[in-house]
Write a protein that holds these residues in place. Structure first.
Motif, PDB file in Angstrom:
ATOM      1  N   TRP A 203       4.970  -6.857  -5.298  1.00  0.00           N
ATOM      2  CA  TRP A 203       4.680  -7.223  -3.917  1.00  0.00           C
ATOM      3  C   TRP A 203       3.275  -7.811  -3.784  1.00  0.00           C
ATOM      4  O   TRP A 203       3.045  -8.712  -2.970  1.00  0.00           O
ATOM      5  N   SER A 204       2.321  -7.321  -4.586  1.00  0.00           N
ATOM      6  CA  SER A 204       0.953  -7.845  -4.490  1.00  0.00           C
ATOM      7  C   SER A 204       0.895  -9.311  -4.907  1.00  0.00           C
ATOM      8  O   SER A 204       0.099 -10.086  -4.358  1.00  0.00           O
ATOM      9  N   VAL A 205       1.733  -9.706  -5.875  1.00  0.00           N
ATOM     10  CA  VAL A 205       1.778 -11.115  -6.262  1.00  0.00           C
ATOM     11  C   VAL A 205       2.305 -11.962  -5.099  1.00  0.00           C
ATOM     12  O   VAL A 205       1.781 -13.042  -4.814  1.00  0.00           O
TER      13      VAL A 205
ATOM     14  N   ALA B  88       0.821  -1.205   0.000  1.00  0.00           N
ATOM     15  CA  ALA B  88       0.000   0.000   0.000  1.00  0.00           C
ATOM     16  C   ALA B  88       0.862   1.265   0.000  1.00  0.00           C
ATOM     17  O   ALA B  88       0.520   2.266  -0.648  1.00  0.00           O
ATOM     18  N   TYR B  89       1.992   1.224   0.717  1.00  0.00           N
ATOM     19  CA  TYR B  89       2.855   2.406   0.745  1.00  0.00           C
ATOM     20  C   TYR B  89       3.451   2.683  -0.633  1.00  0.00           C
ATOM     21  O   TYR B  89       3.465   3.833  -1.090  1.00  0.00           O
ATOM     22  N   SER B  90       3.953   1.639  -1.295  1.00  0.00           N
ATOM     23  CA  SER B  90       4.515   1.861  -2.624  1.00  0.00           C
ATOM     24  C   SER B  90       3.425   2.292  -3.596  1.00  0.00           C
ATOM     25  O   SER B  90       3.678   3.120  -4.499  1.00  0.00           O
TER      26      SER B  90
ATOM     27  N   PRO C  14       6.726   5.020 -12.592  1.00  0.00           N
ATOM     28  CA  PRO C  14       6.426   3.607 -12.891  1.00  0.00           C
ATOM     29  C   PRO C  14       7.138   2.638 -11.945  1.00  0.00           C
ATOM     30  O   PRO C  14       6.655   1.519 -11.736  1.00  0.00           O
ATOM     31  N   LEU C  15       8.276   3.066 -11.364  1.00  0.00           N
ATOM     32  CA  LEU C  15       8.997   2.200 -10.436  1.00  0.00           C
ATOM     33  C   LEU C  15       8.101   1.756  -9.289  1.00  0.00           C
ATOM     34  O   LEU C  15       8.063   0.573  -8.912  1.00  0.00           O
ATOM     35  N   TYR C  16       7.353   2.694  -8.720  1.00  0.00           N
ATOM     36  CA  TYR C  16       6.488   2.359  -7.590  1.00  0.00           C
ATOM     37  C   TYR C  16       5.303   1.498  -8.028  1.00  0.00           C
ATOM     38  O   TYR C  16       4.843   0.643  -7.280  1.00  0.00           O
ATOM     39  N   ARG C  17       4.817   1.708  -9.234  1.00  0.00           N
ATOM     40  CA  ARG C  17       3.736   0.861  -9.743  1.00  0.00           C
ATOM     41  C   ARG C  17       4.219  -0.582  -9.883  1.00  0.00           C
ATOM     42  O   ARG C  17       3.536  -1.521  -9.460  1.00  0.00           O
ATOM     43  N   ASP C  18       5.386  -0.760 -10.470  1.00  0.00           N
ATOM     44  CA  ASP C  18       5.915  -2.104 -10.653  1.00  0.00           C
ATOM     45  C   ASP C  18       6.213  -2.777  -9.313  1.00  0.00           C
ATOM     46  O   ASP C  18       5.959  -3.977  -9.141  1.00  0.00           O
ATOM     47  N   LEU C  19       6.745  -2.006  -8.368  1.00  0.00           N
ATOM     48  CA  LEU C  19       7.037  -2.562  -7.058  1.00  0.00           C
ATOM     49  C   LEU C  19       5.749  -2.991  -6.359  1.00  0.00           C
ATOM     50  O   LEU C  19       5.685  -4.066  -5.735  1.00  0.00           O
TER      51      LEU C  19
ATOM     52  N   LEU D 238       7.144 -21.225  -6.182  1.00  0.00           N
ATOM     53  CA  LEU D 238       6.412 -20.076  -6.708  1.00  0.00           C
ATOM     54  C   LEU D 238       7.175 -18.771  -6.474  1.00  0.00           C
ATOM     55  O   LEU D 238       7.245 -17.908  -7.363  1.00  0.00           O
ATOM     56  N   MET D 239       7.746 -18.616  -5.286  1.00  0.00           N
ATOM     57  CA  MET D 239       8.457 -17.375  -4.975  1.00  0.00           C
ATOM     58  C   MET D 239       9.752 -17.254  -5.784  1.00  0.00           C
ATOM     59  O   MET D 239      10.081 -16.168  -6.274  1.00  0.00           O
ATOM     60  N   VAL D 240      10.482 -18.347  -5.932  1.00  0.00           N
ATOM     61  CA  VAL D 240      11.700 -18.307  -6.745  1.00  0.00           C
ATOM     62  C   VAL D 240      11.347 -17.967  -8.192  1.00  0.00           C
ATOM     63  O   VAL D 240      12.029 -17.162  -8.847  1.00  0.00           O
ATOM     64  N   ARG D 241      10.284 -18.554  -8.686  1.00  0.00           N
ATOM     65  CA  ARG D 241       9.831 -18.272 -10.055  1.00  0.00           C
ATOM     66  C   ARG D 241       9.448 -16.807 -10.202  1.00  0.00           C
ATOM     67  O   ARG D 241       9.766 -16.159 -11.220  1.00  0.00           O
ATOM     68  N   GLN D 242       8.761 -16.275  -9.197  1.00  0.00           N
ATOM     69  CA  GLN D 242       8.365 -14.872  -9.237  1.00  0.00           C
ATOM     70  C   GLN D 242       9.581 -13.950  -9.238  1.00  0.00           C
ATOM     71  O   GLN D 242       9.644 -12.975  -9.999  1.00  0.00           O
TER      72      GLN D 242
END
Length: 448
Positions: free
Chosen positions: A54-56, A33-35, A45-50, A421-425
């Motif tokens: 993180w949401s994934v 939520a902060y990003s 766009p950096l904050y959007r991508d972050l 899943l996390m390593v793949r992400q």
């Protein structure tokens, strides 16, 4: 293996696995939520991508946590039927509210994940905040139920039956606030340092990556603040336990003899037979001060309680030392981080500091596991403190070692799936998020 031990081990494995997801579910959405807020304010766009990345991660942990949490709800009834028969009507309210918070969290997470460019920006952001608030509420309700087991109230116990039940008084028992505060801060500290450690490891491979630098700053700031506040909540918890569960405090400190004043022990190996602690460092009068705010106060030792009401001293003491040790290291690293920030030191370019964050990253969750060990093992032999013994609450069904082995296998499988899943992400970050390829080097140096 005895059925009682098998049942307790199954709950230990289940809780030890699920508590990781509870902590991440409480803290990680606020990073997201902060990003997201920074993106709405700056348009970078950096904050959007972050935020999306993180949401994934939040979604993955939420999905696996839902499975482990569902298993826990069944285990309570199947393994401890006598306990649930009497306790269910008393402390069922926080569990019902926890279920409500869980569903709200699921709805809000769905809106956030699928609401990109579909919902108005601030409403979309608000759904992300709702994920975090629901996660914190869910954690607090569960801790309130556990607090009731440590400080049972809201009923009259007569001839093995509960009368005059007051579910509200049971939920807001004497332990709920201190336990909830301590658990919430622990969740933010553990998650903050774990996320910071992960991004520090990635920065060691890509020293000038802006995506990981930004993520590390956010996570470490939250983790450091929570770690520095944690000793204050720990002090409240210690004083509370000294009043409500003096036997647990005595086991935590391996205090075999009632003492006035009482020393605080650092380290040491307790021996129940000789009622002594080897290799410990003694701090005179400090336990009296921590327990009662007076360096000369009397602190009850294990000798004040019947031998069959002693908690397992060795496990409780070592777990407590591990929790305090990990928390102390995290707080010191938090102080170092804030000092470097104040001095405007280029700490993100210091490999030694990044390696330090990688090393400290897991300590928060080690402390969480140790803390819950203190809470649960330190309450033994009671499942409801002073009311019902754990041995009297276990299921009479034989062969409980089989479900223990089955559920342990399921949790190991879930762990494997989660790690995969996390390593793949993480590996696909540059592919899915253009900002994950940005560096802070000038364009003419980007090739380096």
């Amino acid at each position: 293996m005895e059925d009682l031990l098998a049942a307790r081990l199954q709950m230990a494995v289940s809780l030890g696995f699920h508590i990781i997801f509870a902590c991440i579910g409480m803290a990680m959405p606020f990073f997201m939520a902060y990003s997201g807020y920074r993106y709405l304010r700056t348009g970078q766009p950096l904050y959007r991508d972050l935020t999306k990345a993180w949401s994934v991660g939040v979604a993955i942990f939420f999905a696996v946590g839902a499975v482990s949490g569902t298993a826990l709800s069944f285990e309570l009834g199947l393994l401890w039927p006598e306990f649930m028969e009497h306790a269910g009507p008393i402390f069922g309210m926080p569990f019902s509210w926890e279920g409500t918070a869980f569903f709200l969290e699921a709805i809000a997470l769905g809106l956030f994940l699928y609401g990109w460019d579909r919902l108005p920006p601030w409403i979309h952001w608000g759904s992300g905040v709702a994920v975090g608030l629901s996660g914190v509420a869910s954690g607090i309700f569960v801790v309130a139920a556990n607090g009731w087991m440590n400080a049972p109230t809201g009923f009259d116990w007569v001839d093995g039956q509960a009368y005059n039940i007051d579910p509200v008084a049971a939920m807001f028992n004497d332990a709920w606030f201190t336990q909830s505060l301590h658990m919430t801060l622990a969740a933010f500290a553990a998650t903050g340092f774990a996320v910071a450690g992960l991004h520090a490891l990635l920065l060691l491979r890509q020293p000038h990556n802006l995506f990981h630098r930004t993520a590390l700053r956010i996570a470490l700031t939250v983790g450091a603040v929570a770690a520095l506040l944690q000793p204050l909540s720990g002090d409240l918890s210690a004083k509370d336990v000294a009043q409500r569960q003096p036997a647990k405090l005595a086991a935590m400190e391996a205090l075999y003899q009632t003492s006035q004043p009482a020393d605080l022990l650092i380290g040491g190996l307790p021996d129940d037979e000789s009622r002594s602690v080897a290799y410990a460092i003694h701090l005179p009068g400090m336990l009296s001060f921590l327990a009662h705010g007076d360096f000369e106060a009397e602190v009850l030792g294990l000798d004040a309680f019947p031998r069959d009401e002693w908690p397992p001293v060795l496990i409780t003491h070592i777990a407590f030392q591990v929790m305090v040790g990990c928390g102390t290291v995290m707080a010191l690293v938090g102080v170092l981080f804030m000092f470097l920030q104040w001095r405007r030191s280029p700490w993100l370019q210091q490999r030694w500091f990044l390696w330090l964050l990688v090393a400290v990253g897991p300590l928060g969750f080690v402390a969480v596991e140790a803390g819950w060990t203190v809470t649960e093992v330190g309450r033994q032999p009671w499942i409801i403190y002073g009311i019902m013994r754990t041995a009297d609450a276990v299921s009479p069904m034989p062969g409980l070692v089989l479900p223990f082995l089955l559920f342990t296998g399921i949790y190991l499988l879930l762990t494997f799936v989660l790690v995969w899943l996390m390593v793949r992400q993480i590996r696909t970050l540059p592919e899915h998020y253009p900002s994950a390829r940005l560096t802070d080097l000038p364009p003419n140096n980007s090739a380096s």
